[in-house]
Design a protein around this motif. Structure first.
Motif, PDB file in Angstrom:
ATOM      1  N   ALA A   1       0.847  -1.200   0.000  1.00 18.47           N
ATOM      2  CA  ALA A   1       0.000   0.000   0.000  1.00 18.47           C
ATOM      3  C   ALA A   1       0.885   1.254   0.000  1.00 18.47           C
ATOM      4  N   ASP A   2       1.983   1.229   0.766  1.00 22.92           N
ATOM      5  CA  ASP A   2       2.883   2.386   0.839  1.00 22.92           C
ATOM      6  C   ASP A   2       3.539   2.674  -0.511  1.00 22.92           C
ATOM      7  N   VAL A   3       4.015   1.598  -1.166  1.00 22.05           N
ATOM      8  CA  VAL A   3       4.752   1.753  -2.418  1.00 22.05           C
ATOM      9  C   VAL A   3       3.831   2.202  -3.554  1.00 22.05           C
ATOM     10  N   LEU A   4       2.589   1.706  -3.545  1.00 17.47           N
ATOM     11  CA  LEU A   4       1.648   2.048  -4.623  1.00 17.47           C
ATOM     12  C   LEU A   4       0.900   3.354  -4.348  1.00 17.47           C
ATOM     13  N   GLY A   5       0.694   3.647  -3.081  1.00 16.30           N
ATOM     14  CA  GLY A   5      -0.119   4.807  -2.737  1.00 16.30           C
ATOM     15  C   GLY A   5      -1.604   4.558  -2.931  1.00 16.30           C
ATOM     16  N   VAL A   6      -2.027   3.294  -2.981  1.00 16.48           N
ATOM     17  CA  VAL A   6      -3.466   2.983  -3.012  1.00 16.48           C
ATOM     18  C   VAL A   6      -3.747   1.874  -1.990  1.00 16.48           C
ATOM     19  N   PRO A   7      -4.992   1.788  -1.499  1.00 17.24           N
ATOM     20  CA  PRO A   7      -5.313   0.729  -0.537  1.00 17.24           C
ATOM     21  C   PRO A   7      -5.179  -0.665  -1.144  1.00 17.24           C
ATOM     22  N   VAL A   8      -4.849  -1.614  -0.277  1.00 19.37           N
ATOM     23  CA  VAL A   8      -4.712  -3.015  -0.674  1.00 19.37           C
ATOM     24  C   VAL A   8      -5.790  -3.796   0.077  1.00 19.37           C
TER      25      VAL A   8
ATOM     26  N   SER B   1     -11.609  -9.226   3.979  1.00 18.34           N
ATOM     27  CA  SER B   1     -11.197  -9.574   5.346  1.00 18.34           C
ATOM     28  C   SER B   1     -10.324  -8.473   5.928  1.00 18.34           C
ATOM     29  N   LYS B   2      -9.488  -7.829   5.072  1.00 23.68           N
ATOM     30  CA  LYS B   2      -8.587  -6.817   5.624  1.00 23.68           C
ATOM     31  C   LYS B   2      -8.188  -5.822   4.547  1.00 23.68           C
ATOM     32  N   ARG B   3      -7.988  -4.573   4.967  1.00 27.71           N
ATOM     33  CA  ARG B   3      -7.577  -3.513   4.032  1.00 27.71           C
ATOM     34  C   ARG B   3      -6.391  -2.769   4.644  1.00 27.71           C
ATOM     35  N   TRP B   4      -5.348  -2.533   3.831  1.00 28.03           N
ATOM     36  CA  TRP B   4      -4.187  -1.759   4.286  1.00 28.03           C
ATOM     37  C   TRP B   4      -4.182  -0.418   3.564  1.00 28.03           C
ATOM     38  N   LEU B   5      -3.977   0.666   4.324  1.00 30.11           N
ATOM     39  CA  LEU B   5      -3.986   2.003   3.735  1.00 30.11           C
ATOM     40  C   LEU B   5      -2.561   2.547   3.642  1.00 30.11           C
ATOM     41  N   PRO B   6      -2.269   3.338   2.599  1.00 24.38           N
ATOM     42  CA  PRO B   6      -0.910   3.883   2.442  1.00 24.38           C
ATOM     43  C   PRO B   6      -0.543   4.783   3.619  1.00 24.38           C
ATOM     44  N   GLN B   7       0.699   4.652   4.092  1.00 20.76           N
ATOM     45  CA  GLN B   7       1.158   5.488   5.211  1.00 20.76           C
ATOM     46  C   GLN B   7       2.360   6.348   4.851  1.00 20.76           C
ATOM     47  N   TRP B   8       3.084   5.983   3.785  1.00 21.31           N
ATOM     48  CA  TRP B   8       4.271   6.767   3.428  1.00 21.31           C
ATOM     49  C   TRP B   8       3.870   8.148   2.918  1.00 21.31           C
ATOM     50  N   SER B   9       4.799   9.119   3.078  1.00 25.53           N
ATOM     51  CA  SER B   9       4.596  10.434   2.455  1.00 25.53           C
ATOM     52  C   SER B   9       4.872  10.276   0.957  1.00 25.53           C
ATOM     53  N   ASP B  10       4.375  11.250   0.183  1.00 26.53           N
ATOM     54  CA  ASP B  10       4.629  11.210  -1.263  1.00 26.53           C
ATOM     55  C   ASP B  10       6.122  11.203  -1.552  1.00 26.53           C
ATOM     56  N   GLU B  11       6.860  11.944  -0.737  1.00 21.30           N
ATOM     57  CA  GLU B  11       8.299  12.041  -0.981  1.00 21.30           C
ATOM     58  C   GLU B  11       8.996  10.689  -0.759  1.00 21.30           C
TER      59      GLU B  11
END
Ligand code: ADP
Length: 503
Positions: A428-435, A472-482
């Motif tokens: 999710a962090d690398v793509l910037g979209v929920p998984v 069952s589960k969703r992961w949201l992006p946490q990284w900054s754009d930078e």
């Protein structure tokens, strides 16, 4: 009326038999691994007889564990590792060589020759595939040219080819005693031999590889009430059951994830990774290094196509940490080890063990670990391995956006690696979209069950299947754009370090 549908899932590392109920819930499962035979660098084989024995064992054990018999199953479907090539003698029932696995690179000369004289472009146009060691055509040619007696047996009509779906269907329906020699368009679309428009074997393509048409199975719709025959009463199922579904594993997972509308996509994380985007009945030709492939063909309805990004090494990089480096004792430990560090400590690992597949298609690439300093530990390498799975998926997701013009808003995931929560967070962090991961993570077997069940009316239509899908589960992006941008730039740089390594 039988309450369940069965599915055989013949994968790269193991074979499972799964039993599903009408809600798509798992009633029973049994799974057994088979040997990975690695005779020399770049070669990967399986023993087809072992695969048949494992299939027999998992079917019988799953039925025994659930106290079910053949009559409880409305139908059985099959799904399989695609491209892996079996050639056997229909009169003896014996394989003429080990199965040559999709990851095997022994056909690199055959594959690169195709691009030197224009045949490659014909293959791209007709079969939707770039010439590569990955697909079955070159593997069949290799067996015909290198295994004593096979060419003659093929010309007599005795040597026949199949992927592991075909091999198992032939054995289940009687083997040398009249077994059905059949496959479906999703498997056939991975051979470099099938024309994507006609959904039939193509004589010009067969000529490129010197393969007699008589070796090839009949192509039946992926879901069909009489497409694949009936199991023998004395076979592993212990009764006569209709075999009514056949899908290559990644297409099966796409069906299991109910990606039935154009624009819907899934990413499966197993030995390798495979992202498929449903493009509907339109055949979209990739300009960005993806494959065009058949997604499914249900009965008499027109075929549905997909764009696919195939990545050779993802979960198998975790196996490499375990088996070759010995820095973890089991796949799950890759997570606890990687969690010991905050980040990758500057280390990028590009596991180009079989060259690079999508979107690069570079058979001259080999693996590299870059950015090492004295500070780095096993934990950084474990983290870099998980990141490599996610960065390779981003490479493919970017290609998909370019080809389709549709931006991902959520990524549906499944497969063995999705048990790794850290890896899914990194994705999710690398793509910037929920998984998003579904409740039934065994989407490959589920898709094969769906294909089989639709054919016999166990499920009425695809809308009914859609209502079975639950998150069952969703992961949201946490990284900054930078962070995301810098990490991806470093990854792209690391990829350049793997190229031009072998001739
Ligand atoms: P296949 O269908 O290709 O045989 P599976 O979906 O069964 O693959 O997934 C097996 C792969 O998943 C193996 O390569 C294994 O290393 C990897 N794997 C399993 N569990 C984990 C985990 N917790 N973390 C990382 N990788 C895992």
């Amino acid at each position: 009326m039988a309450e369940f549908v069965g599915a055989i899932d013949q994968g790269t590392t193991s074979t499972r038999f799964m039993i599903f109920d009408h809600s798509g819930d798992v009633k029973g499962i049994h799974q057994l691994e088979h040997e990975q035979i690695l005779p020399q660098a770049g070669w990967v084989e399986h023993n087809p007889v072992e695969i048949w024995e494992r299939t027999t064992a998992v079917v019988q054990t799953a039925l025994n564990k659930t106290n079910l018999t053949a009559s409880d199953l409305a139908a059985v479907g099959i799904t399989n590792q695609r491209e892996t090539t079996v050639v056997w003698d229909r009169t003896t029932g014996r394989p003429l060589y080990n199965a040559i696995v999709w990851q095997d690179t022994r056909t690199d000369r055959i594959a690169s020759a195709l691009d030197r004289d224009g045949r490659g472009d014909v293959i791209r146009q007709k079969a939707g595939l770039p010439p590569a060691t990955y697909f079955s055509g070159g593997k069949i040619q290799w067996i015909l040219e290198n295994v004593d007696g096979v060419r003659e047996a093929a010309e007599r009509g005795d040597a026949i080819f199949g992927n592991t779906d075909t091999w198992l269907l032939w054995n289940l329906t009687g083997g040398r005693d009249g077994g059905a020699h059949v496959t479906d368009p999703t498997n056939a679309s991975r051979t470099m031999l099938m024309n994507l428009e006609t959904l039939d074997w193509d004589d010009e393509l067969l000529g490129f590889f010197g393969i007699p048409r008589s070796m090839l199975p009949q192509i039946q719709p992926s879901s069909h009430p009489s497409g694949y025959g009936t199991t023998r009463a004395n076979g592993p199922l212990g009764g006569e059951i209709l075999l009514t579904g056949d899908l290559g594993d990644q297409q099966a997972a796409t069906v299991g994830q109910v990606c039935f509308a154009p624009g819907e996509a899934k990413n499966t994380y197993g030995t390798g990774n495979f992202m498929l985007l449903n493009t509907g009945t339109e055949l979209v030709r990739s300009k960005s290094g993806l494959l065009t492939t058949v997604c499914y063909k249900f009965g008499d309805e027109p075929a549905v196509y997909a764009l696919e990004g195939s990545i050779a090494v993802t979960g198998s990089a975790v196996q490499w940490l375990r088996d070759q480096l010995g820095i973890i004792s089991g796949a799950a430990q890759s997570e606890s080890l990687a969690r010991q560090v905050e980040d990758n400590g500057g280390v990028y690992f590009v596991p180009a063990f079989s060259g690079l597949f999508a979107p690069y298609w570079r058979s001259d690439a080999r693996g590299a670990i870059v950015g090492l300093s004295r500070y780095n530990t096993n934990a950084h390498l474990a983290r870099a391995t998980l990141e490599s799975i996610c960065y390779q998926s981003r490479d493919v997701a970017e290609a998909m956006e370019k080809d389709s013009g549709v931006a991902l808003d959520v990524l549906k995931v499944d497969g063995g690696v999705t048990a790794n929560e850290l890896c899914m967070q990194i994705q999710a962090d690398v793509l910037g979209v929920p998984v998003s991961r579904p409740v039934v993570a065994e989407t490959t077997a589920l898709g094969a069950a769906y294909a089989a069940g639709l054919a016999v009316g166990f499920w009425k239509n695809t809308d009914e299947l859609r209502s079975n899908w639950n998150e069952s589960k969703r992961w949201l992006p946490q990284w900054s754009d930078e962070q995301r941008t810098t990490g991806y730039e470093r990854w792209k740089k690391a990829v350049t370090r793997t190229l031009d390594w072998v001739d």
